[in-house]
Scaffold this active site. Structure first.
Site, mmCIF file in Angstrom:
data_model
loop_
_atom_site.group_PDB
_atom_site.id
_atom_site.type_symbol
_atom_site.label_atom_id
_atom_site.label_comp_id
_atom_site.label_asym_id
_atom_site.label_seq_id
_atom_site.Cartn_x
_atom_site.Cartn_y
_atom_site.Cartn_z
ATOM 1 N N ILE A 1 38.585 33.732 34.951
ATOM 2 C CA ILE A 1 38.959 35.053 35.455
ATOM 3 C C ILE A 1 39.598 34.909 36.830
ATOM 4 O O ILE A 1 39.047 34.256 37.729
ATOM 5 C CB ILE A 1 37.715 35.958 35.576
ATOM 6 C CG1 ILE A 1 37.101 36.237 34.207
ATOM 7 C CG2 ILE A 1 38.058 37.255 36.314
ATOM 8 C CD1 ILE A 1 37.927 37.119 33.300
ATOM 9 N N LYS A 2 40.767 35.526 36.978
ATOM 10 C CA LYS A 2 41.389 35.620 38.298
ATOM 11 C C LYS A 2 41.138 37.015 38.860
ATOM 12 O O LYS A 2 41.408 38.015 38.189
ATOM 13 C CB LYS A 2 42.892 35.364 38.231
ATOM 14 C CG LYS A 2 43.593 35.524 39.589
ATOM 15 C CD LYS A 2 45.105 35.500 39.481
ATOM 16 C CE LYS A 2 45.744 35.714 40.844
ATOM 17 N NZ LYS A 2 47.211 35.853 40.782
ATOM 18 N N GLN A 3 40.625 37.076 40.075
ATOM 19 C CA GLN A 3 40.300 38.360 40.677
ATOM 20 C C GLN A 3 40.566 38.313 42.177
ATOM 21 O O GLN A 3 40.457 37.255 42.805
ATOM 22 C CB GLN A 3 38.825 38.704 40.427
ATOM 23 C CG GLN A 3 38.368 40.051 40.927
ATOM 24 C CD GLN A 3 39.172 41.200 40.345
ATOM 25 O OE1 GLN A 3 40.173 41.619 40.942
ATOM 26 N NE2 GLN A 3 38.765 41.695 39.172
#
Length: 357
Positions: free
Chosen positions: A238-240
């Site tokens: 996940i990129k956040q």
């Protein structure tokens, strides 16, 4: 970069960031990145052997090879923010070969960019660094501008050009989120069938998320829920954005409005105001770290970029995250300086003195 240099770059925040002890969600319940992460986490999942090989390629490339951490160079800003606005500071990056060269020279685990850019250089570089093909994008030529992620190609074409993984964005909270969730879920399913890993840009997007002078697009509670939706559609990573505040649900429920659901313990027991605790809540929503959390590097501000990048890396690592995905801070400067910045980020993850909080 030495540990002393990391301390120096953190400045007056060094003690707070490097010596913080997390009293919210214990590190003991997290799945922390390590050299055996694929075996410990994904080997028991439904991911097929080809996906495991792709994940192995991601984790065993670049300067962070064999650590379980990742440093990825993402350059999709030519579409997301327009090419002129993104590359005017350093026009060599209109040429996609220079994007790939920067990722290689910068010691990155992978390069994440567009269908066109990777396809143009596929035969020269697909065997030299893992490719992450960004399969959907916004576009900024429709007037007035709108926020919508649309597919720019097929998962099969990403596989054909040698991709190790596919990446996609969902604007959670937007009018188009339901369609994007369905499209990306189907694309990720197909990517796994073909043996590629999946990375999701889990961004919140709604004008209503700005309230009372605060931007809750970067609140821990809303971004955490976006992460939880992302891992539900089987994103491996996940990129956040790094959380900057909290209380998005509370703000959106003020004044008699009814939005979502919350539990006060999100704010009193699961988080605090400390940036590491806010980031740990994001990690928790990634199945307690079974899906790795990589935080974005943010825009380039010039002279403070190195210090900002190191700070973000320290927060991510100490929270239990898996690394950084930093683009503009690296490519919007001379290539030598871009390499130095990427290496500085990686040095945080290589520093044994920077521990899990």
């Amino acid at each position: 970069m030495s540990y002393n240099k990391i301390v120096e770059l953190l400045g007056d925040k060094a003690d707070s960031l490097l010596n913080h002890s997390c009293k919210t969600i214990s590190k003991d319940v997290l799945h922390i990145p390590n050299p055996n992460f694929v075996d410990q986490v994904f080997l028991q999942s439904n991911r097929n052997p080809q996906v495991l090989r792709s994940l192995g390629a991601l984790f065993n490339s670049g300067r962070l090879a064999g650590t379980g951490y990742t440093s990825i160079l993402p350059v999709d800003q030519g579409i997301e923010h327009s090419a002129g606005a993104s590359f005017a500071k350093n026009p060599i990056y209109f040429d996609p070969e220079n994007i790939i060269k920067l990722a290689i020279e910068g010691g990155c685990n992978a390069v994440a960019t567009t269908f066109g850019g990777l396809a143009m250089m596929s035969r020269k570089y697909a065997h030299k660094i893992p490719f992450v093909v960004k399969i959907n994008h916004n576009e900024l030529l429709t007037y007035p501008n709108k926020a919508d992620q649309i597919m720019y190609g097929s998962v099969e074409e990403a596989w054909n050009l040698g991709a190790t993984a596919v990446g996609a964005t969902i604007y959670f909270g937007s009018d188009n989120a339901s369609r994007q969730i369905q499209e990306v879920a189907a694309a990720f399913e197909r990517a796994h069938e073909l043996g590629m890993a999946t990375i999701l840009w889990c961004y919140t997007r709604n004008d209503a998320f700005k309230r009372d002078g605060k931007d809750y697009h970067v609140s821990a509670d809303l971004t955490g829920q976006a992460n939880h939706l992302g891992v539900t559609i089987q994103a491996d990573i996940i990129k956040q954005k790094l959380p900057e505040n909290n209380g998005g649900y509370k703000a959106l429920n003020s004044g008699g409005s009814s939005y979502g659901k919350l539990d006060e313990r999100i704010y009193t027991e699961l988080t605090s105001e400390h940036p590491i605790d806010l980031c740990r809540y994001q990690v928790a929503n990634c199945y307690m770290g079974r899906a790795g959390l990589i935080n974005s590097g943010g825009d380039s501000k010039g002279s403070t970029d190195m210090a900002d990048a190191v700070r973000t890396a320290v927060i991510n690592k100490r929270a239990g995250g898996m690394g950084l995905i930093s683009g503009r801070k690296a490519f919007q400067r001379p290539i030598k300086e871009g390499v130095e910045l990427l290496n500085a980020i990686q040095d945080v993850y290589l520093a044994k003195e920077v521990t899990i909080a």
